[in-house]
Motif scaffolding. Structure first.
Motif, PDB file in Angstrom:
ATOM      1  N   UNK A   9     -15.752   1.885 -23.676  1.00 30.93           N
ATOM      2  CA  UNK A   9     -14.441   2.523 -23.781  1.00 30.93           C
ATOM      3  C   UNK A   9     -14.350   3.585 -22.685  1.00 30.93           C
ATOM      4  N   UNK A  10     -13.423   3.397 -21.725  1.00 30.09           N
ATOM      5  CA  UNK A  10     -13.333   4.368 -20.630  1.00 30.09           C
ATOM      6  C   UNK A  10     -12.916   5.744 -21.114  1.00 30.09           C
ATOM      7  N   UNK A  11     -12.177   5.817 -22.217  1.00 32.35           N
ATOM      8  CA  UNK A  11     -11.831   7.133 -22.772  1.00 32.35           C
ATOM      9  C   UNK A  11     -13.088   7.845 -23.272  1.00 32.35           C
ATOM     10  N   UNK A  12     -13.991   7.085 -23.867  1.00 31.93           N
ATOM     11  CA  UNK A  12     -15.255   7.651 -24.336  1.00 31.93           C
ATOM     12  C   UNK A  12     -16.113   8.108 -23.147  1.00 31.93           C
ATOM     13  N   UNK A  13     -16.104   7.322 -22.075  1.00 34.81           N
ATOM     14  CA  UNK A  13     -16.834   7.705 -20.860  1.00 34.81           C
ATOM     15  C   UNK A  13     -16.263   9.010 -20.314  1.00 34.81           C
ATOM     16  N   UNK A  14     -14.935   9.102 -20.240  1.00 38.72           N
ATOM     17  CA  UNK A  14     -14.290  10.309 -19.721  1.00 38.72           C
ATOM     18  C   UNK A  14     -14.658  11.527 -20.566  1.00 38.72           C
ATOM     19  N   UNK A  17     -18.292  12.564 -19.799  1.00 38.51           N
ATOM     20  CA  UNK A  17     -18.389  13.279 -18.534  1.00 38.51           C
ATOM     21  C   UNK A  17     -17.780  14.674 -18.620  1.00 38.51           C
ATOM     22  N   UNK A  18     -16.673  14.810 -19.339  1.00 43.21           N
ATOM     23  CA  UNK A  18     -16.054  16.121 -19.495  1.00 43.21           C
ATOM     24  C   UNK A  18     -17.052  17.113 -20.095  1.00 43.21           C
ATOM     25  N   UNK A  27     -15.025  22.280 -14.422  1.00 46.13           N
ATOM     26  CA  UNK A  27     -13.897  22.008 -15.306  1.00 46.13           C
ATOM     27  C   UNK A  27     -12.997  20.981 -14.603  1.00 46.13           C
ATOM     28  N   UNK A  28     -13.278  19.701 -14.812  1.00 42.29           N
ATOM     29  CA  UNK A  28     -12.491  18.661 -14.158  1.00 42.29           C
ATOM     30  C   UNK A  28     -11.125  18.492 -14.814  1.00 42.29           C
ATOM     31  N   UNK A  29     -10.170  18.032 -14.019  1.00 38.63           N
ATOM     32  CA  UNK A  29      -8.838  17.734 -14.559  1.00 38.63           C
ATOM     33  C   UNK A  29      -8.884  16.398 -15.295  1.00 38.63           C
ATOM     34  N   UNK A  30      -7.853  16.128 -16.075  1.00 42.88           N
ATOM     35  CA  UNK A  30      -7.776  14.856 -16.794  1.00 42.88           C
ATOM     36  C   UNK A  30      -7.748  13.684 -15.815  1.00 42.88           C
ATOM     37  N   UNK A  31      -7.028  13.860 -14.714  1.00 43.32           N
ATOM     38  CA  UNK A  31      -6.955  12.795 -13.694  1.00 43.32           C
ATOM     39  C   UNK A  31      -8.330  12.525 -13.092  1.00 43.32           C
ATOM     40  N   UNK A  32      -9.078  13.585 -12.806  1.00 43.77           N
ATOM     41  CA  UNK A  32     -10.428  13.424 -12.248  1.00 43.77           C
ATOM     42  C   UNK A  32     -11.334  12.693 -13.234  1.00 43.77           C
ATOM     43  N   UNK A  34     -10.440  10.554 -15.565  1.00 43.20           N
ATOM     44  CA  UNK A  34     -10.044   9.145 -15.615  1.00 43.20           C
ATOM     45  C   UNK A  34     -10.625   8.381 -14.436  1.00 43.20           C
ATOM     46  N   UNK A  35     -10.608   8.992 -13.259  1.00 38.27           N
ATOM     47  CA  UNK A  35     -11.182   8.355 -12.073  1.00 38.27           C
ATOM     48  C   UNK A  35     -12.686   8.156 -12.230  1.00 38.27           C
ATOM     49  N   UNK A  36     -13.376   9.178 -12.734  1.00 35.94           N
ATOM     50  CA  UNK A  36     -14.822   9.078 -12.949  1.00 35.94           C
ATOM     51  C   UNK A  36     -15.129   7.964 -13.943  1.00 35.94           C
ATOM     52  N   UNK A  37     -14.365   7.891 -15.021  1.00 35.27           N
ATOM     53  CA  UNK A  37     -14.574   6.846 -16.026  1.00 35.27           C
ATOM     54  C   UNK A  37     -14.342   5.459 -15.432  1.00 35.27           C
ATOM     55  N   UNK A  38     -13.286   5.306 -14.645  1.00 30.87           N
ATOM     56  CA  UNK A  38     -13.012   4.013 -14.009  1.00 30.87           C
ATOM     57  C   UNK A  38     -14.118   3.626 -13.035  1.00 30.87           C
ATOM     58  N   UNK A  39     -14.596   4.586 -12.251  1.00 29.04           N
ATOM     59  CA  UNK A  39     -15.677   4.321 -11.297  1.00 29.04           C
ATOM     60  C   UNK A  39     -16.944   3.923 -12.041  1.00 29.04           C
ATOM     61  N   UNK A  40     -17.240   4.605 -13.135  1.00 26.80           N
ATOM     62  CA  UNK A  40     -18.420   4.281 -13.934  1.00 26.80           C
ATOM     63  C   UNK A  40     -18.326   2.864 -14.485  1.00 26.80           C
ATOM     64  N   UNK A  41     -17.156   2.502 -15.013  1.00 27.56           N
ATOM     65  CA  UNK A  41     -16.928   1.163 -15.547  1.00 27.56           C
ATOM     66  C   UNK A  41     -17.118   0.115 -14.449  1.00 27.56           C
TER      67      UNK A  41
END
Length: 57
Positions: A9-14, A17-18, A27-32, A34-41
């Protein structure tokens, strides 16, 4: 080697990481996140750790 079914679940990954980044003083932004989660996936797919399957709608 035995095959097991894993759901990623990319939301769980995000969220993971948060919490980890905050513990380290970032303190990453929500957009950052999401990008980290997508890259991890995408990394997990590229390394053949997981296979991407289409969700049934």
């Amino acid at each position: 080697m035995r095959e097991i079914e894993v759901f990623i679940d990319t939301e769980e990954i995000a969220e993971f990481f948060f919490h980890e980044l905050v513990k380290r003083g970032y303190v990453p932004s929500e957009e950052e996140l999401e990008e980290i989660a997508d890259i991890t996936f995408e990394y997990l797919i590229e390394k053949s750790i997981i296979d991407e399957e289409e969700e049934d709608e």
